[in-house]
Structure formats: C-alpha cells, structure tokens
Write a protein that holds these residues in place. Structure first.
Motif, PDB file in Angstrom:
ATOM      1  N   VAL A 319       0.842  -1.101   0.029  1.00 21.04           N
ATOM      2  CA  VAL A 319      -0.055   0.015   0.102  1.00 21.04           C
ATOM      3  C   VAL A 319       1.182   1.344   0.154  1.00 21.04           C
ATOM      4  O   VAL A 319       0.814   2.290  -0.663  1.00 21.04           O
ATOM      5  N   LYS A 320       1.904   1.294   0.669  1.00 18.35           N
ATOM      6  CA  LYS A 320       2.884   2.460   0.877  1.00 18.35           C
ATOM      7  C   LYS A 320       3.488   2.877  -0.326  1.00 18.35           C
ATOM      8  O   LYS A 320       3.473   4.065  -0.815  1.00 18.35           O
ATOM      9  N   PHE A 321       3.976   1.752  -1.241  1.00 18.12           N
ATOM     10  CA  PHE A 321       4.667   2.031  -2.509  1.00 18.12           C
ATOM     11  C   PHE A 321       3.798   1.813  -3.640  1.00 18.12           C
ATOM     12  O   PHE A 321       4.321   1.996  -4.820  1.00 18.12           O
ATOM     13  N   GLY A 322       2.414   1.693  -3.516  1.00 17.91           N
ATOM     14  CA  GLY A 322       1.786   1.507  -4.545  1.00 17.91           C
ATOM     15  C   GLY A 322       1.801   0.365  -5.133  1.00 17.91           C
ATOM     16  O   GLY A 322       1.582   0.288  -6.768  1.00 17.91           O
ATOM     17  N   ARG A 323       2.373  -0.745  -5.048  1.00 18.32           N
ATOM     18  CA  ARG A 323       2.485  -2.139  -5.546  1.00 18.32           C
ATOM     19  C   ARG A 323       1.186  -2.998  -5.333  1.00 18.32           C
ATOM     20  O   ARG A 323       0.480  -2.775  -4.508  1.00 18.32           O
ATOM     21  N   ILE A 324       1.355  -3.941  -6.240  1.00 18.82           N
ATOM     22  CA  ILE A 324       0.028  -4.870  -6.081  1.00 18.82           C
ATOM     23  C   ILE A 324       0.681  -6.108  -5.340  1.00 18.82           C
ATOM     24  O   ILE A 324       1.581  -6.854  -5.571  1.00 18.82           O
ATOM     25  N   THR A 325      -0.028  -6.605  -4.436  1.00 23.71           N
ATOM     26  CA  THR A 325       0.057  -7.767  -3.710  1.00 23.71           C
ATOM     27  C   THR A 325      -0.882  -8.746  -3.827  1.00 23.71           C
ATOM     28  O   THR A 325      -2.215  -8.319  -3.582  1.00 23.71           O
ATOM     29  N   VAL A 326      -0.666  -9.963  -4.333  1.00 20.22           N
ATOM     30  CA  VAL A 326      -2.031 -10.824  -4.325  1.00 20.22           C
ATOM     31  C   VAL A 326      -1.683 -12.098  -3.536  1.00 20.22           C
ATOM     32  O   VAL A 326      -0.587 -12.732  -3.340  1.00 20.22           O
ATOM     33  N   ALA A 327      -2.564 -12.410  -2.714  1.00 20.65           N
ATOM     34  CA  ALA A 327      -2.662 -13.530  -2.093  1.00 20.65           C
ATOM     35  C   ALA A 327      -3.424 -14.675  -2.486  1.00 20.65           C
ATOM     36  O   ALA A 327      -4.496 -14.825  -2.898  1.00 20.65           O
ATOM     37  N   ILE A 328      -2.785 -15.889  -2.970  1.00 17.77           N
ATOM     38  CA  ILE A 328      -2.984 -17.073  -3.501  1.00 17.77           C
ATOM     39  C   ILE A 328      -3.371 -18.232  -2.564  1.00 17.77           C
ATOM     40  O   ILE A 328      -2.764 -18.504  -1.571  1.00 17.77           O
ATOM     41  N   ASN A 329      -4.640 -18.947  -3.029  1.00 20.90           N
ATOM     42  CA  ASN A 329      -4.792 -20.176  -2.364  1.00 20.90           C
ATOM     43  C   ASN A 329      -3.845 -21.182  -2.431  1.00 20.90           C
ATOM     44  O   ASN A 329      -3.351 -21.603  -3.675  1.00 20.90           O
ATOM     45  N   PRO A 330      -2.918 -21.581  -1.416  1.00 17.37           N
ATOM     46  CA  PRO A 330      -1.963 -22.639  -1.576  1.00 17.37           C
ATOM     47  C   PRO A 330      -2.197 -23.773  -1.875  1.00 17.37           C
ATOM     48  O   PRO A 330      -1.201 -24.886  -2.177  1.00 17.37           O
ATOM     49  N   ALA A 331      -3.553 -24.398  -2.176  1.00 18.18           N
ATOM     50  CA  ALA A 331      -3.881 -25.540  -2.469  1.00 18.18           C
ATOM     51  C   ALA A 331      -3.216 -26.169  -3.924  1.00 18.18           C
ATOM     52  O   ALA A 331      -3.305 -25.503  -4.857  1.00 18.18           O
ATOM     53  N   TYR A 332      -2.470 -27.208  -3.711  1.00 21.27           N
ATOM     54  CA  TYR A 332      -1.962 -27.889  -5.164  1.00 21.27           C
ATOM     55  C   TYR A 332      -0.755 -27.182  -5.751  1.00 21.27           C
ATOM     56  O   TYR A 332      -0.528 -27.366  -6.883  1.00 21.27           O
ATOM     57  N   THR A 333      -0.207 -25.901  -5.134  1.00 20.39           N
ATOM     58  CA  THR A 333       0.852 -25.181  -5.793  1.00 20.39           C
ATOM     59  C   THR A 333       2.115 -25.972  -5.822  1.00 20.39           C
ATOM     60  O   THR A 333       3.014 -25.692  -6.659  1.00 20.39           O
ATOM     61  N   SER A 334       2.093 -26.980  -4.819  1.00 16.19           N
ATOM     62  CA  SER A 334       3.521 -27.797  -4.867  1.00 16.19           C
ATOM     63  C   SER A 334       3.258 -28.954  -5.621  1.00 16.19           C
ATOM     64  O   SER A 334       4.442 -29.647  -5.915  1.00 16.19           O
ATOM     65  N   GLN A 335       1.924 -29.634  -5.820  1.00 18.94           N
ATOM     66  CA  GLN A 335       1.794 -30.588  -6.410  1.00 18.94           C
ATOM     67  C   GLN A 335       1.706 -30.371  -8.062  1.00 18.94           C
ATOM     68  O   GLN A 335       2.270 -31.350  -8.842  1.00 18.94           O
ATOM     69  N   GLU A 336       1.200 -29.313  -8.567  1.00 22.39           N
ATOM     70  CA  GLU A 336       1.105 -29.165  -9.936  1.00 22.39           C
ATOM     71  C   GLU A 336       2.384 -28.790 -10.550  1.00 22.39           C
ATOM     72  O   GLU A 336       3.306 -28.226 -10.039  1.00 22.39           O
ATOM     73  N   CYS A 337       2.661 -29.395 -11.905  1.00 24.34           N
ATOM     74  CA  CYS A 337       3.736 -28.993 -12.587  1.00 24.34           C
ATOM     75  C   CYS A 337       3.809 -27.691 -13.276  1.00 24.34           C
ATOM     76  O   CYS A 337       2.807 -27.460 -13.969  1.00 24.34           O
ATOM     77  N   SER A 338       4.375 -26.867 -13.126  1.00 21.30           N
ATOM     78  CA  SER A 338       4.656 -25.413 -13.492  1.00 21.30           C
ATOM     79  C   SER A 338       4.962 -25.347 -15.105  1.00 21.30           C
ATOM     80  O   SER A 338       4.852 -24.532 -15.865  1.00 21.30           O
ATOM     81  N   ASN A 339       5.356 -26.532 -15.585  1.00 19.36           N
ATOM     82  CA  ASN A 339       5.527 -26.652 -16.994  1.00 19.36           C
ATOM     83  C   ASN A 339       4.578 -27.190 -18.014  1.00 19.36           C
ATOM     84  O   ASN A 339       4.178 -26.743 -18.771  1.00 19.36           O
ATOM     85  N   CYS A 340       3.866 -28.303 -17.407  1.00 18.05           N
ATOM     86  CA  CYS A 340       2.658 -29.266 -18.225  1.00 18.05           C
ATOM     87  C   CYS A 340       1.472 -29.109 -17.424  1.00 18.05           C
ATOM     88  O   CYS A 340       0.395 -29.326 -18.159  1.00 18.05           O
ATOM     89  N   GLY A 341       1.349 -28.664 -16.024  1.00 13.50           N
ATOM     90  CA  GLY A 341       0.164 -28.475 -15.395  1.00 13.50           C
ATOM     91  C   GLY A 341      -0.259 -29.888 -14.881  1.00 13.50           C
ATOM     92  O   GLY A 341      -1.320 -29.980 -14.102  1.00 13.50           O
ATOM     93  N   ALA A 342       0.512 -31.032 -14.942  1.00 12.23           N
ATOM     94  CA  ALA A 342       0.015 -32.274 -14.401  1.00 12.23           C
ATOM     95  C   ALA A 342       0.253 -32.307 -12.963  1.00 12.23           C
ATOM     96  O   ALA A 342       1.227 -31.483 -12.443  1.00 12.23           O
ATOM     97  N   VAL A 343      -0.709 -33.213 -12.383  1.00  5.88           N
ATOM     98  CA  VAL A 343      -0.599 -33.192 -10.792  1.00  5.88           C
ATOM     99  C   VAL A 343       0.416 -34.288 -10.373  1.00  5.88           C
ATOM    100  O   VAL A 343       0.241 -35.516 -10.709  1.00  5.88           O
ATOM    101  N   VAL A 344       1.494 -33.875  -9.535  1.00  4.89           N
ATOM    102  CA  VAL A 344       2.433 -34.971  -9.238  1.00  4.89           C
ATOM    103  C   VAL A 344       2.472 -34.637  -7.760  1.00  4.89           C
ATOM    104  O   VAL A 344       3.047 -33.775  -7.237  1.00  4.89           O
ATOM    105  N   LYS A 345       1.900 -36.002  -7.300  1.00 12.39           N
ATOM    106  CA  LYS A 345       1.598 -36.058  -5.599  1.00 12.39           C
ATOM    107  C   LYS A 345       3.154 -36.374  -5.078  1.00 12.39           C
ATOM    108  O   LYS A 345       3.804 -37.194  -5.445  1.00 12.39           O
ATOM    109  N   LYS A 346       3.240 -35.697  -4.033  1.00  9.57           N
ATOM    110  CA  LYS A 346       4.528 -35.794  -3.456  1.00  9.57           C
ATOM    111  C   LYS A 346       4.202 -35.637  -1.673  1.00  9.57           C
ATOM    112  O   LYS A 346       3.642 -34.682  -1.375  1.00  9.57           O
ATOM    113  N   SER A 347       5.126 -36.228  -0.978  1.00 12.65           N
ATOM    114  CA  SER A 347       5.134 -36.156   0.587  1.00 12.65           C
ATOM    115  C   SER A 347       5.900 -34.799   0.838  1.00 12.65           C
ATOM    116  O   SER A 347       6.665 -34.144  -0.084  1.00 12.65           O
TER     117      SER A 347
END
Length: 417
Positions: A319-347
């Motif tokens: 707010v102070k510097f006029g930047r955009i800050t976005v809060a994202i739902n963290p669900a499946y962010t670690s499971q989805e592949c950022s390259n193809c979008g497939a879900v890779v389950k991992k512990s």
C-alpha cells in the motif's frame, strides 16, 4: 496513519505512576465488558456514560485523564463489535445483534469479549499530555503523577503539527517504557515501475523461494536463542513465587523473548521492503497459520519462521509504495507441474519435483512459479487480492487503504522497537 515510538526515560516513581495508569485503564475496560454482559444490547454511548459514573465512584479512575478512560471504553467496544456483525446503525452506536461473525465464518478475531488480565498500555487522546517546545519531552498532565518524560529516539517530531498527533500511547515492555505517537499523515510513496513480477513460496528450510529460483535462508532466531531461554526459564522456576528475585528472573526471561521477537519482526520487515521495492506485483500464499500450528511436530518451526509477520509487512509496503500484492490459495501449488500442469503427488519430505514430462525442479521453486502464474491470470486490479485458483468469476479484493484493517489488522508502525 503512522506510529513513531520513543524510549521513555524517567524516575522510578514515574514508572510506578505509569503502571498505575495502565492498571486503571484495564479496570475501566473490564468494567465496560462486565456492564455489557449484564446489559446485552447497550451501545457505545451507554458505555461512555458508564465511564462517567466510574469516575464519580472511584477516585483512582477520576485521577486518570478522561480521554484515556474514553480510549479504554473504545477498546472494550471494539471487542464487542467484533463479536457481532459489523453493520452499525447510522449513528454508529449500536451494532446489529442478530448474526455474529462466528456463524458467518468471517476470518480474524471474532470470539466472545474477554477480560484483560495483564494490560501493557494506556492510550491518551488529544488531551492529558503536552509536548515541550523542543519536542524532546512529553508531560502527562493528569493526576496520576507521571509528569515529564524524556523521549529517546531518532525520530523528529518537529516535522509534524500538534494537530496531526491523534493519540499518545504509553507502552510497558520487559526492557522499559515507551511512548508512541499516532500521527495522521499520508504515508504513501511515489515509486517508479520496475516491470518485474515475482511469486513467493515460504518454507521452513528456506525463508522463501521466489519464482526466479532465488532463496533466502531461514534465520531461525528462536532456535538460536533457545538455549539461553532454557537457562533463564530454569532460573525462574527455582525462585520462590511472589518474591522479588522471581520478578527479576521473569524480567530477564522476558528480555530474551523480546529480543527474539524483535529480530524476527525486523527480518520480516527488511525482506518485505526489498521484495516490494523491486517488483510491481508480488504473489504469495494465503496461509492459515493458526491451522498449520496445530501440527505439534512443526508448530515451533512455523512460529519461528514468522510467515505472518512477513505477509503483514508485504501488504503494508504494498500500500505504501503502490505495488500490487496478491494472496493465492496454496492448494496444489506444490503438486502441480509448472511446465505442463500435471499433478505430481509428493510427500513433504520430497524436496524435488520430477514430472513425467521430464521437468525436474526444486519443489519450492515449482510452487513459486505456480503462485505467480495464478496471480497473473487476473489483471487490471489494484490493492491486495486473495485469489482462489479453483474458483470461477471475479475474485474478492481489499482495496488500497483498507488492507491494513481488513486483512491483517492495524499495521502502520514502521518504527523499530
């Protein structure tokens, strides 16, 4: 609104008077809560009348400045209003008492109002205090006997008019007493665009990993000072309860805790400021810390990481510097592949993302890229947004200026402790 904090220097009798003022403010607040419990439906005006009757009944309450009593009433009423739906009448005296925030699942503090046991501050409004001509001393003019206190700090109050100082607060901490000035000024800064965007994934191994692959180490301040904490905790347990030596040992233990909390807060502030100044859009996880710390195996490490403080300062500097800050739902962010979008389950122990498409990357780096992609899927917005990648339609947002109160509570203090 900004908060400027100074260390207060005075005599032992003055410190005792400050403690008495704090106890009196706590007494007024607890009396207001009890009055509301016995008379459901009363509004803020009725509580103000209660303050007047308390001043007539108790001499030690009358010795406290009337504006400080009113501030205590307002604190009590804010806890009452949080319990109910935030739909006040046009006069602002009585909240709608039909549906409470608990039933509506509103995030944030919403529990039943509680009595204060160990208050650490008393707040004055525009009366009850007076600044010296040099702005290096402040005098409290009520009958509590606080008197003149020297202000020790690097801030210069000469830049602000007396009319801009809305409230003055006395705060008691383990290492002494502090005076806070709440100044009503515009704290926004005009910053040039950087043309960079970034996604952040916080963790326990690393403090955060961004979408560019850069990682900041986790300082682990509590783990570092845990040995010293245990030493002072043993000294406290050996002292007789109620003795002066036990109070001294508790104070030394509190000083160590205070140092660790300040280190964690300062680190989160410094990291957040650097990230905000270097990017036009910052995306991060919308984590529910209260739910995460229910895991007793990770609770200490999660609290030591200071994820909430980091997010709080990200939104403040956004707010102070006029930047955009976005809060994202963290669900499946670690499971989805950022390259193809497939879900890779991992512990949780699997730290490397390996996809069938042949894409191999660090787990946190992959999550940071997914967080940034989700944030960029919605454009043309300002302020702090909370996005759900599984939801359709427009996402809800908190506009600039409201984020400090709607998202993370009042966060307008930039001064270091």
């Amino acid at each position: 609104m900004i908060v400027l904090e100074f260390k207060a220097e005075g005599k032992t009798t003055q410190y005792a008077a400050i403690d008495e003022a704090i106890r009196t403010a706590q007494f007024v607040r607890n009396k207001s809560i009890r009055f509301w419990m016995d008379n459901r439906g009363v509004g803020q005006k009725e509580l103000y009348r209660l303050s007047k009757s308390l001043r007539d009944e108790f001499p030690f309450v009358k010795a406290l400045n009337s504006s400080a009593c009113q501030a205590s009433i307002e604190r009590a009423y804010s806890s009452i209003a949080r319990f109910y739906t935030a739909h006040a009448s046009s006069r602002g005296t009585r909240p709608t008492q039909c549906l409470d925030n608990c039933k509506k699942s509103v995030p944030g503090k919403k529990g039943y109002p509680r009595f204060k046991k160990n208050s650490r501050s008393v707040e004055y409004k525009i009366s009850g205090w007076k600044l010296s001509e040099t702005r290096k001393q402040v005098t409290f003019t009520d009958k509590k006997g606080i008197g003149e206190l020297k202000l020790k700090g690097t801030w210069d109050l000469n830049f602000y008019q007396l009319e801009q100082i809305k409230r003055v607060r006395l705060v008691c901490r383990a290492d002494g007493y502090y005076v806070q000035f709440l100044i009503g000024v515009d704290n926004k800064v005009d910053a040039h665009p950087t043309a960079y965007t970034i996604g952040l994934d916080v963790g326990l191994k690393e403090f955060y990993t961004d979408s560019n692959g850069h990682s900041e180490p986790n300082p682990r301040f509590y783990r570092t000072g845990e040995r010293r904490l245990k030493f002072y905790q043993r000294r406290v347990s050996r002292k007789r309860k109620g003795s002066i030596n036990r109070k001294k040992a508790v104070n030394k233990l509190g000083r160590v805790h205070l140092k660790i909390s300040r280190q964690r807060e300062e680190h989160a502030k410094r990291m957040a400021r650097c990230v905000i100044q270097s990017n036009d859009l910052v995306a991060y996880e919308d984590l529910r810390i209260k739910n995460l710390v229910k895991n007793h195996c990770l609770a200490k490490s999660i609290n030591d990481a200071g994820w909430y403080q980091f997010r709080k300062w990200l939104e403040y500097f956004g707010v102070k510097f006029g930047r955009i800050t976005v809060a994202i739902n963290p669900a499946y962010t670690s499971q989805e592949c950022s390259n193809c979008g497939a879900v890779v389950k991992k512990s949780l122990s699997t730290r490397t993302h390996v996809c069938e498409c042949g894409f191999v990357i660090d787990r946190d780096w992959n999550a940071a890229i997914n967080i940034l992609k989700t944030a960029l899927s919605t454009v043309g917005h300002t302020g702090t947004w909370i996005l759900d990648p599984n939801a359709s339609g427009d996402s809800t947002s908190t506009h600039a200026g409201e984020v400090l109160y709607e998202q993370v509570g009042s966060m307008n203090e930039e001064s270091s402790a």
